[in-house]
Design a protein around this motif. Structure first.
Motif, PDB file in Angstrom:
ATOM      1  N   UNK A 109      -1.896   3.456  -4.893  1.00  0.00           N
ATOM      2  CA  UNK A 109      -1.164   3.903  -3.704  1.00  0.00           C
ATOM      3  C   UNK A 109      -2.109   4.513  -2.684  1.00  0.00           C
ATOM      4  N   UNK A 110      -3.089   5.240  -3.160  1.00  0.00           N
ATOM      5  CA  UNK A 110      -4.087   5.814  -2.247  1.00  0.00           C
ATOM      6  C   UNK A 110      -4.823   4.703  -1.509  1.00  0.00           C
ATOM      7  N   UNK A 111      -5.151   3.646  -2.220  1.00  0.00           N
ATOM      8  CA  UNK A 111      -5.897   2.537  -1.629  1.00  0.00           C
ATOM      9  C   UNK A 111      -5.126   1.910  -0.474  1.00  0.00           C
ATOM     10  N   UNK A 112      -3.840   1.609  -0.675  1.00  0.00           N
ATOM     11  CA  UNK A 112      -3.125   0.900   0.385  1.00  0.00           C
ATOM     12  C   UNK A 112      -2.316   1.798   1.303  1.00  0.00           C
ATOM     13  N   UNK A 113      -2.057   3.028   0.916  1.00  0.00           N
ATOM     14  CA  UNK A 113      -1.254   3.877   1.794  1.00  0.00           C
ATOM     15  C   UNK A 113      -2.093   4.541   2.881  1.00  0.00           C
ATOM     16  N   UNK A 114      -3.296   4.961   2.553  1.00  0.00           N
ATOM     17  CA  UNK A 114      -4.108   5.670   3.548  1.00  0.00           C
ATOM     18  C   UNK A 114      -4.486   4.776   4.723  1.00  0.00           C
ATOM     19  N   UNK A 115      -4.958   3.583   4.446  1.00  0.00           N
ATOM     20  CA  UNK A 115      -5.430   2.698   5.516  1.00  0.00           C
ATOM     21  C   UNK A 115      -4.313   1.873   6.140  1.00  0.00           C
ATOM     22  N   UNK A 116      -3.310   1.507   5.339  1.00  0.00           N
ATOM     23  CA  UNK A 116      -2.304   0.552   5.807  1.00  0.00           C
ATOM     24  C   UNK A 116      -0.904   1.138   5.948  1.00  0.00           C
ATOM     25  N   UNK A 117      -0.692   2.369   5.482  1.00  0.00           N
ATOM     26  CA  UNK A 117       0.626   2.986   5.579  1.00  0.00           C
ATOM     27  C   UNK A 117       1.679   2.299   4.743  1.00  0.00           C
ATOM     28  N   UNK A 118       1.256   1.739   3.619  1.00  0.00           N
ATOM     29  CA  UNK A 118       2.145   0.988   2.733  1.00  0.00           C
ATOM     30  C   UNK A 118       2.482   1.850   1.516  1.00  0.00           C
ATOM     31  N   UNK A 119       3.756   1.987   1.209  1.00  0.00           N
ATOM     32  CA  UNK A 119       4.204   2.715   0.020  1.00  0.00           C
ATOM     33  C   UNK A 119       4.202   1.762  -1.187  1.00  0.00           C
ATOM     34  N   UNK A 120       4.158   2.303  -2.404  1.00  0.00           N
ATOM     35  CA  UNK A 120       4.120   1.437  -3.589  1.00  0.00           C
ATOM     36  C   UNK A 120       5.207   0.357  -3.658  1.00  0.00           C
ATOM     37  N   UNK A 121       6.474   0.686  -3.392  1.00  0.00           N
ATOM     38  CA  UNK A 121       7.462  -0.399  -3.438  1.00  0.00           C
ATOM     39  C   UNK A 121       7.216  -1.464  -2.357  1.00  0.00           C
ATOM     40  N   UNK A 162       0.889 -11.213   6.136  1.00  0.00           N
ATOM     41  CA  UNK A 162      -0.092 -11.999   5.381  1.00  0.00           C
ATOM     42  C   UNK A 162      -1.492 -11.437   5.606  1.00  0.00           C
ATOM     43  N   UNK A 163      -1.783 -11.096   6.836  1.00  0.00           N
ATOM     44  CA  UNK A 163      -3.093 -10.509   7.168  1.00  0.00           C
ATOM     45  C   UNK A 163      -3.277  -9.174   6.442  1.00  0.00           C
ATOM     46  N   UNK A 164      -2.249  -8.349   6.448  1.00  0.00           N
ATOM     47  CA  UNK A 164      -2.307  -7.051   5.759  1.00  0.00           C
ATOM     48  C   UNK A 164      -2.485  -7.262   4.258  1.00  0.00           C
ATOM     49  N   UNK A 165      -1.706  -8.171   3.693  1.00  0.00           N
ATOM     50  CA  UNK A 165      -1.842  -8.471   2.272  1.00  0.00           C
ATOM     51  C   UNK A 165      -3.265  -8.917   1.953  1.00  0.00           C
ATOM     52  N   UNK A 166      -3.808  -9.808   2.769  1.00  0.00           N
ATOM     53  CA  UNK A 166      -5.152 -10.342   2.531  1.00  0.00           C
ATOM     54  C   UNK A 166      -6.238  -9.266   2.640  1.00  0.00           C
TER      55      UNK A 166
END
Length: 153
Positions: free
Chosen positions: A31-43, A107-111
């Motif tokens: 969650x730290x990896x994707x939430x800090x830079x991308x604002x994405x929550x685990x779900x 898709x870009x965010x996922x990649x």
């Protein structure tokens, strides 16, 4: 692991607790990896990853594939729609059934996220040799199957 029903339950030896504990530690790090830079929550990450793997599916299908409850998936989908990461259309044969897909931005965010989470997976798996990795995969698959079978009881 303690199978003696006469001794007190030791959480640190209780398999469901140990799996949950490990999952929580790994989940927080991811969650730290994707939430800090991308604002994405685990779900939201789980929805993104599943839409990347399985395009043109409904929120209910995402819930089935992620083992998340439908409310959590619905919130994640709505948030991803608001962020422009997911697009929703409706099935021609049943206008009540929505179909979800990643947007170009999604898709870009996922990649961008995928290599980061794969790197973390590699860090974890580097603790194991090749045979242990195969054993771990086999055992997780076996326990998952048992848990899925027993959930319908």
């Amino acid at each position: 692991m303690n199978n003696d029903n006469n001794s007190p339950l030791l959480l640190e030896k209780f398999l469901p607790y140990r799996l949950s504990y490990l999952s929580n530690i790994v989940g927080r790090r991811l969650a730290t990896i994707y939430s800090e830079k991308f604002g994405i929550a685990p779900p939201e990450w789980k929805v993104l990853a599943h839409l990347n793997r399985f395009p043109d599916i409904s929120a209910a299908e995402v819930a089935d594939k992620t083992a998340l409850d439908k409310v959590a998936v619905s919130r994640a989908v709505n948030s991803l729609l608001d962020k422009g990461l997911v697009e929703r259309s409706y099935a021609r044969e049943d206008r009540r059934r929505s179909i979800l897909n990643l947007s170009d931005k999604g898709r870009e965010t996922y990649n961008q996220i995928e290599p980061l989470v794969r790197d973390y997976e590699s860090v974890l798996l580097n603790a194991l040799d090749d045979e242990e990795k195969q054993d771990l995969d086999r055992l997780i698959t076996k326990l998952t199957g048992r848990a899925e079978d027993s959930s319908s009881d």
